[in-house]
Motif scaffolding. Structure first.
Motif, PDB file in Angstrom:
ATOM      1  N   SER A  38      -3.051  -6.132   4.357  1.00  0.00           N
ATOM      2  CA  SER A  38      -1.604  -6.313   4.388  1.00  0.00           C
ATOM      3  C   SER A  38      -0.909  -5.059   3.877  1.00  0.00           C
ATOM      4  O   SER A  38      -1.527  -4.152   3.329  1.00  0.00           O
ATOM      5  CB  SER A  38      -1.199  -7.525   3.535  1.00  0.00           C
ATOM      6  N   LEU A  39       0.386  -5.053   4.013  1.00  0.00           N
ATOM      7  CA  LEU A  39       1.193  -3.925   3.539  1.00  0.00           C
ATOM      8  C   LEU A  39       1.112  -3.773   2.024  1.00  0.00           C
ATOM      9  O   LEU A  39       1.092  -2.667   1.491  1.00  0.00           O
ATOM     10  CB  LEU A  39       2.642  -4.122   3.984  1.00  0.00           C
ATOM     11  N   LEU A  40       1.049  -4.902   1.333  1.00  0.00           N
ATOM     12  CA  LEU A  40       0.968  -4.860  -0.141  1.00  0.00           C
ATOM     13  C   LEU A  40      -0.300  -4.167  -0.589  1.00  0.00           C
ATOM     14  O   LEU A  40      -0.301  -3.377  -1.555  1.00  0.00           O
ATOM     15  CB  LEU A  40       1.021  -6.289  -0.701  1.00  0.00           C
ATOM     16  N   PHE A  41      -1.392  -4.418   0.097  1.00  0.00           N
ATOM     17  CA  PHE A  41      -2.658  -3.775  -0.275  1.00  0.00           C
ATOM     18  C   PHE A  41      -2.579  -2.264  -0.094  1.00  0.00           C
ATOM     19  O   PHE A  41      -3.069  -1.483  -0.929  1.00  0.00           O
ATOM     20  CB  PHE A  41      -3.781  -4.358   0.602  1.00  0.00           C
ATOM     21  N   VAL A  42      -1.974  -1.830   0.991  1.00  0.00           N
ATOM     22  CA  VAL A  42      -1.834  -0.378   1.237  1.00  0.00           C
ATOM     23  C   VAL A  42      -1.008   0.267   0.145  1.00  0.00           C
ATOM     24  O   VAL A  42      -1.312   1.348  -0.353  1.00  0.00           O
ATOM     25  CB  VAL A  42      -1.211  -0.141   2.631  1.00  0.00           C
ATOM     26  N   VAL A  43       0.081  -0.420  -0.240  1.00  0.00           N
ATOM     27  CA  VAL A  43       0.940   0.145  -1.307  1.00  0.00           C
ATOM     28  C   VAL A  43       0.177   0.253  -2.617  1.00  0.00           C
ATOM     29  O   VAL A  43       0.232   1.283  -3.320  1.00  0.00           O
ATOM     30  CB  VAL A  43       2.201  -0.707  -1.471  1.00  0.00           C
ATOM     31  N   LEU A  44      -0.547  -0.781  -2.970  1.00  0.00           N
ATOM     32  CA  LEU A  44      -1.300  -0.755  -4.230  1.00  0.00           C
ATOM     33  C   LEU A  44      -2.367   0.320  -4.197  1.00  0.00           C
ATOM     34  O   LEU A  44      -2.631   1.006  -5.204  1.00  0.00           O
ATOM     35  CB  LEU A  44      -1.924  -2.138  -4.475  1.00  0.00           C
ATOM     36  N   PHE A  45      -3.020   0.439  -3.065  1.00  0.00           N
ATOM     37  CA  PHE A  45      -4.078   1.462  -2.965  1.00  0.00           C
ATOM     38  C   PHE A  45      -3.490   2.879  -3.103  1.00  0.00           C
ATOM     39  O   PHE A  45      -4.069   3.759  -3.744  1.00  0.00           O
ATOM     40  CB  PHE A  45      -4.792   1.318  -1.613  1.00  0.00           C
ATOM     41  N   GLY A  46      -2.287   3.090  -2.565  1.00  0.00           N
ATOM     42  CA  GLY A  46      -1.621   4.388  -2.711  1.00  0.00           C
ATOM     43  C   GLY A  46      -1.258   4.670  -4.160  1.00  0.00           C
ATOM     44  O   GLY A  46      -1.413   5.791  -4.666  1.00  0.00           O
ATOM     45  N   LEU A  47      -0.744   3.623  -4.848  1.00  0.00           N
ATOM     46  CA  LEU A  47      -0.407   3.801  -6.277  1.00  0.00           C
ATOM     47  C   LEU A  47      -1.640   4.136  -7.094  1.00  0.00           C
ATOM     48  O   LEU A  47      -1.593   4.948  -8.028  1.00  0.00           O
ATOM     49  CB  LEU A  47       0.263   2.526  -6.795  1.00  0.00           C
ATOM     50  N   LEU A  48      -2.754   3.474  -6.758  1.00  0.00           N
ATOM     51  CA  LEU A  48      -4.004   3.756  -7.483  1.00  0.00           C
ATOM     52  C   LEU A  48      -4.416   5.210  -7.282  1.00  0.00           C
ATOM     53  O   LEU A  48      -4.829   5.900  -8.221  1.00  0.00           O
ATOM     54  CB  LEU A  48      -5.110   2.820  -6.977  1.00  0.00           C
ATOM     55  N   GLY A  49      -4.291   5.729  -6.071  1.00  0.00           N
ATOM     56  CA  GLY A  49      -4.646   7.128  -5.808  1.00  0.00           C
ATOM     57  C   GLY A  49      -3.779   8.091  -6.609  1.00  0.00           C
ATOM     58  O   GLY A  49      -4.234   9.089  -7.137  1.00  0.00           O
ATOM     59  N   ILE A  50      -2.494   7.764  -6.677  1.00  0.00           N
ATOM     60  CA  ILE A  50      -1.575   8.630  -7.428  1.00  0.00           C
ATOM     61  C   ILE A  50      -1.926   8.655  -8.912  1.00  0.00           C
ATOM     62  O   ILE A  50      -1.961   9.707  -9.554  1.00  0.00           O
ATOM     63  CB  ILE A  50      -0.120   8.171  -7.214  1.00  0.00           C
ATOM     64  N   LEU A  51      -2.208   7.472  -9.463  1.00  0.00           N
ATOM     65  CA  LEU A  51      -2.553   7.400 -10.893  1.00  0.00           C
ATOM     66  C   LEU A  51      -3.847   8.132 -11.180  1.00  0.00           C
ATOM     67  O   LEU A  51      -3.963   8.860 -12.179  1.00  0.00           O
ATOM     68  CB  LEU A  51      -2.671   5.922 -11.303  1.00  0.00           C
ATOM     69  N   VAL A  52      -4.837   7.965 -10.336  1.00  0.00           N
ATOM     70  CA  VAL A  52      -6.123   8.645 -10.565  1.00  0.00           C
ATOM     71  C   VAL A  52      -5.945  10.166 -10.485  1.00  0.00           C
ATOM     72  O   VAL A  52      -6.457  10.921 -11.304  1.00  0.00           O
ATOM     73  CB  VAL A  52      -7.160   8.157  -9.526  1.00  0.00           C
TER      74      VAL A  52
END
Length: 238
Positions: A217-231
């Motif tokens: 879903s779109l929510l999963f893509v957004v969360l995965f992007g945030l995780l990449g930014i934080l890492v």
């Protein structure tokens, strides 16, 4: 000191510090031991070589007169520093109130029972500047002790330089240790945060899979992007 009845003489030897081509001097002290005026006269066997001041005079009762004898500069030293020159000091009772101007050669003639005291003074030479012994093994006047001290100072300087070179890395290392510890702690905290986010992301992904039937879903893509930014942020920071 002499034991004459008229004058006491100190010393009884004329000692000259001898140095070639340089004049030297010594002194005599004449003390009147009587209550009379005493006239004196100094003679020498070599008058061209010595200068006596005063060579004649009157010593008042109970007083002292200084006589200076100067030896002219000599071209060479005598054999074995031995001198055959001699001095003769004559003294006689003088009329009361007499002065140096009243002294005549006849005053020292032994006649009519007149008492004339005579003292012979010999001349002694001694080196003016005796050579100092030079220690063996020294080079051009430098003493072995000075060389040892110089070597010791050089060794000490070398030791200090080496000690400083060994201590400098330790000092730099001690200054860098707090910074390294701080960075290490931040890195550890970032890794822990990353693991926590991954765990939460896995949980969230499982829940989304259940709800969406396995699709993304779109929510999963957004969360995965945030995780990449934080890492990326924490990795760059470390």
């Amino acid at each position: 000191m002499s034991t004459g009845d008229l004058l006491s003489i100190q010393p009884l030897e004329l000692k000259f510090p001898f140095e070639v081509k340089k004049q030297s001097s010594c002194s005599l002290q004449l003390t009147n031991k009587t209550t009379n005026y005493v006239a004196f006269k100094v003679k020498t066997t070599n008058p061209k070589k010595y200068c006596v001041r005063p060579n004649a005079g009157v010593v008042l009762p109970g007083t002292t007169c200084d006589v200076t004898v100067t030896m002219q500069a000599q071209k060479e030293a005598p054999p074995d520093m031995q001198c055959k020159d001699k001095f003769l000091l004559q003294s006689v009772v003088a009329p009361e109130g007499a002065t140096t101007k009243d002294i005549t050669p006849e005053m020292f003639n032994k006649e009519d029972g007149k008492i004339v005291e005579e003292f012979k003074l010999r001349v002694i030479y001694f080196p003016a500047n005796p050579p100092s012994p030079v220690p063996e093994g020294s080079d051009e006047g430098s003493s072995p002790k000075a060389s040892v001290l110089d070597n010791g100072n050089q060794n000490t300087s070398l030791f200090d330089a080496v000690s400083r070179s060994l201590e400098e890395p330790k000092e730099k290392s001690s200054e860098a240790s707090p910074m390294i510890s701080k960075l290490t702690g931040e890195k550890t905290a970032a890794l822990q945060q990353t693991q926590k986010l991954r765990h939460e992301l896995d949980v969230l992904r499982k829940e989304i899979s259940k709800n969406s039937g396995g699709g993304f879903s779109l929510l999963f893509v957004v969360l995965f992007g945030l995780l990449g930014i934080l890492v990326g942020y924490f990795i760059n920071k470390t």
